[in-house]
Design an enzyme around this catalytic site. Structure first.
Site, PDB file in Angstrom:
ATOM      1  N   SER A  10      -1.370   2.517  -8.564  1.00 54.65           N
ATOM      2  CA  SER A  10      -1.312   1.058  -8.621  1.00 54.65           C
ATOM      3  C   SER A  10      -1.591   0.695 -10.068  1.00 54.65           C
ATOM      4  CB  SER A  10      -2.421   0.481  -7.728  1.00 54.65           C
ATOM      5  OG  SER A  10      -2.648  -0.873  -8.038  1.00 54.65           O
ATOM      6  N   TYR A  67     -11.329   0.350  -4.304  1.00 56.94           N
ATOM      7  CA  TYR A  67      -9.874   0.558  -4.374  1.00 56.94           C
ATOM      8  C   TYR A  67      -9.449   0.863  -5.812  1.00 56.94           C
ATOM      9  CZ  TYR A  67      -4.858  -0.241  -4.079  1.00 56.94           C
ATOM     10  OH  TYR A  67      -3.499  -0.093  -4.168  1.00 56.94           O
TER      11      TYR A  67
HETATM   12  N1  LIG Z   1       1.470  -3.510  -1.723  1.00 56.59           N
HETATM   13  C1  LIG Z   1       0.965  -3.525  -2.941  1.00 56.59           C
HETATM   14  O1  LIG Z   1       0.803  -4.595  -3.539  1.00 56.59           O
HETATM   15  C2  LIG Z   1       0.598  -2.259  -3.646  1.00 56.59           C
HETATM   16  C3  LIG Z   1       0.414  -2.307  -5.025  1.00 56.59           C
HETATM   17  C4  LIG Z   1       0.075  -1.155  -5.693  1.00 56.59           C
HETATM   18  C5  LIG Z   1      -0.058   0.037  -5.006  1.00 56.59           C
HETATM   19  N2  LIG Z   1       0.120   0.065  -3.648  1.00 56.59           N
HETATM   20  C6  LIG Z   1      -0.049   1.344  -2.966  1.00 56.59           C
HETATM   21  O2  LIG Z   1       1.134   1.651  -2.277  1.00 56.59           O
HETATM   22  C7  LIG Z   1       0.855   2.544  -1.197  1.00 56.59           C
HETATM   23  C8  LIG Z   1       1.565   2.053   0.051  1.00 56.59           C
HETATM   24  O3  LIG Z   1       1.023   0.800   0.419  1.00 56.59           O
HETATM   25  P1  LIG Z   1       1.908  -0.399   0.997  1.00 56.59           P
HETATM   26  O4  LIG Z   1       1.781  -1.517   0.056  1.00 56.59           O
HETATM   27  O5  LIG Z   1       3.240   0.067   1.386  1.00 56.59           O
HETATM   28  O6  LIG Z   1       1.016  -0.808   2.259  1.00 56.59           O
HETATM   29  P2  LIG Z   1       1.248  -0.624   3.825  1.00 56.59           P
HETATM   30  O7  LIG Z   1       2.495  -1.306   4.239  1.00 56.59           O
HETATM   31  O8  LIG Z   1      -0.035  -1.047   4.456  1.00 56.59           O
HETATM   32  O9  LIG Z   1       1.451   0.960   3.989  1.00 56.59           O
HETATM   33  C9  LIG Z   1       0.382   1.877   3.912  1.00 56.59           C
HETATM   34  C10 LIG Z   1       0.819   3.190   4.516  1.00 56.59           C
HETATM   35  O10 LIG Z   1      -0.277   4.134   4.414  1.00 56.59           O
HETATM   36  C11 LIG Z   1      -0.470   4.733   5.683  1.00 56.59           C
HETATM   37  N3  LIG Z   1      -1.859   5.115   5.908  1.00 56.59           N
HETATM   38  C12 LIG Z   1      -2.950   4.330   5.757  1.00 56.59           C
HETATM   39  N4  LIG Z   1      -4.036   5.002   6.173  1.00 56.59           N
HETATM   40  C13 LIG Z   1      -3.614   6.227   6.604  1.00 56.59           C
HETATM   41  C14 LIG Z   1      -4.248   7.354   7.185  1.00 56.59           C
HETATM   42  N5  LIG Z   1      -5.559   7.359   7.448  1.00 56.59           N
HETATM   43  N6  LIG Z   1      -3.511   8.426   7.490  1.00 56.59           N
HETATM   44  C15 LIG Z   1      -2.173   8.438   7.271  1.00 56.59           C
HETATM   45  N7  LIG Z   1      -1.504   7.395   6.741  1.00 56.59           N
HETATM   46  C16 LIG Z   1      -2.223   6.301   6.425  1.00 56.59           C
HETATM   47  C17 LIG Z   1      -0.037   3.656   6.691  1.00 56.59           C
HETATM   48  O11 LIG Z   1       0.372   4.270   7.915  1.00 56.59           O
HETATM   49  P3  LIG Z   1      -0.400   4.159   9.316  1.00 56.59           P
HETATM   50  O12 LIG Z   1      -1.193   2.897   9.322  1.00 56.59           O
HETATM   51  O13 LIG Z   1       0.712   4.181  10.331  1.00 56.59           O
HETATM   52  O14 LIG Z   1      -1.230   5.393   9.373  1.00 56.59           O
HETATM   53  C18 LIG Z   1       1.166   3.058   5.987  1.00 56.59           C
HETATM   54  O15 LIG Z   1       2.326   3.785   6.273  1.00 56.59           O
HETATM   55  C19 LIG Z   1      -0.663   2.591  -1.082  1.00 56.59           C
HETATM   56  O16 LIG Z   1      -1.129   3.776  -1.670  1.00 56.59           O
HETATM   57  C20 LIG Z   1      -1.114   1.376  -1.889  1.00 56.59           C
HETATM   58  O17 LIG Z   1      -2.403   1.542  -2.421  1.00 56.59           O
HETATM   59  C21 LIG Z   1       0.460  -1.065  -2.956  1.00 56.59           C
END
Ligand SMILES: NC(=O)c1ccc[n+]([C@@H]2O[C@H](COP(=O)([O-])OP(=O)(O)OC[C@H]3O[C@@H](n4cnc5c(N)ncnc54)[C@H](OP(=O)(O)O)[C@@H]3O)[C@@H](O)[C@H]2O)c1
Length: 254
Positions: free
Chosen positions: A133, A147
């Site tokens: 991130s 985080y």
């Molecule tokens: N959205 C943003 O603004 C943003 C910005 C910068 C970085 N990121 C990063 O991008 C990545 C993806 O996030 P996203 O934004 O796409 O959010 P999201 O839609 O909430 O997706 C998160 C994913 O992580 C999985 N996950 C969470 N806990 C888990 C566990 N205990 N075991 C296995 N899988 C797990 C979830 O699957 P299940 O719940 O089905 O297990 C889901 O598929 C993350 O690393 C986040 O920190 C996001």
């Protein structure tokens, strides 16, 4: 020979988008997350071989189970994307949620990076992309302290490994994806609202894959965030952290 892409956290948001796009590029998929029903929907949608591994990556044994399931496959792309955040004052945060965050964002990413890297060096090809991130490029993030700290670990580890691979002349690529806000389920899980407008997961992933092919080590998919990161380098650290705190407070009206 068909090559495979492994995507963790593929059940929603950025991970689901990686799955769809890598399928279009012709990779066989290995998708993992806890919500198997969501993964099954993606499997139905993609026109490629797709294996689903339902796993909770807070558990080390589940990380190994995922790895053993793909150990004998020619894996060309490994996306360590699973992760989540939490918002609020550090002293008030729920400790178990934070320990789980460390387990997924740091421990699982670390373990799977090592196993994937060793496998790809044996294969003599492969790319690993760790989803960090822009939080991981900043000195600290008050009100989202844990985080930010987890994502700093991801960027630091990935950049160090990238240099070791460059110095060894390794054929394996590693890089980190450092987006600003992306419109996914992230906010719901972290219980926040973005202070800035988010980009779409589709743009984020298209940009990431393009830069991954160019072997860029730190990938920031939006111009305003890229400029903010450059500008941040010239700010006194204390001021930078105060600005980050202000942005975080706006997210949850703290
Ligand atoms: N959205 C943003 O603004 C943003 C910005 C910068 C970085 N990121 C990063 O991008 C990545 C993806 O996030 P996203 O934004 O796409 O959010 P999201 O839609 O909430 O997706 C998160 C994913 O992580 C999985 N996950 C969470 N806990 C888990 C566990 N205990 N075991 C296995 N899988 C797990 C979830 O699957 P299940 O719940 O089905 O297990 C889901 O598929 C993350 O690393 C986040 O920190 C996001």
């Amino acid at each position: 020979m068909k090559k495979y892409a492994v995507v963790t956290g593929a059940s929603s948001g950025i991970g689901a988008e990686f799955a769809k796009r890598l399928a279009k590029e012709g990779y066989g998929l290995v998708l993992t997350a806890r919500r198997g029903d969501r993964l099954k929907k993606i499997k139905k949608h993609v026109k490629t071989e797709c294996e689903i591994i339902t796993a909770d990556l807070t558990k080390e044994i589940e990380c190994y189970r995922l790895y053993h399931a793909v150990e004998d496959k020619p894996v060309a792309v490994w996306i360590n994307n699973a992760g989540f955040g939490d918002c609020g004052k550090f002293k008030n945060g729920e400790l178990q949620k934070e320990m789980d965050m460390l387990s997924v964002n740091v421990r699982a990413m670390h373990l799977l990076t090592k196993l994937a890297l060793r496998k790809m060096e044996r294969q003599k090809y492969g790319s690993i992309l760790n989803v960090a991130s822009c939080a991981g490029l900043m000195p600290a993030g008050p009100y989202m302290a844990s985080y930010y700290a987890t994502k700093s670990y991801v960027t630091s580890l990935t950049r160090a490994i990238a240099e070791e691979l460059r110095s060894d002349g390794s054929p394996v690529y590693i890089g980190c994806l450092c987006p600003g806000p992306v419109d996914t389920e992230f906010n719901e899980v972290a219980d926040v609202e973005f202070a800035l407008k988010g980009i779409s997961p589709s743009y984020c992933v298209r940009y990431a894959l393009k830069k991954m092919k160019q072997r860029k080590k730190v990938i920031i998919p939006s111009l305003p965030v890229r400029l903010a990161m450059i500008f941040g380098r010239f700010l006194p650290e204390e001021l930078y952290i105060r600005i980050a705190a202000h942005q975080q407070r706006r997210k949850k009206k703290l």
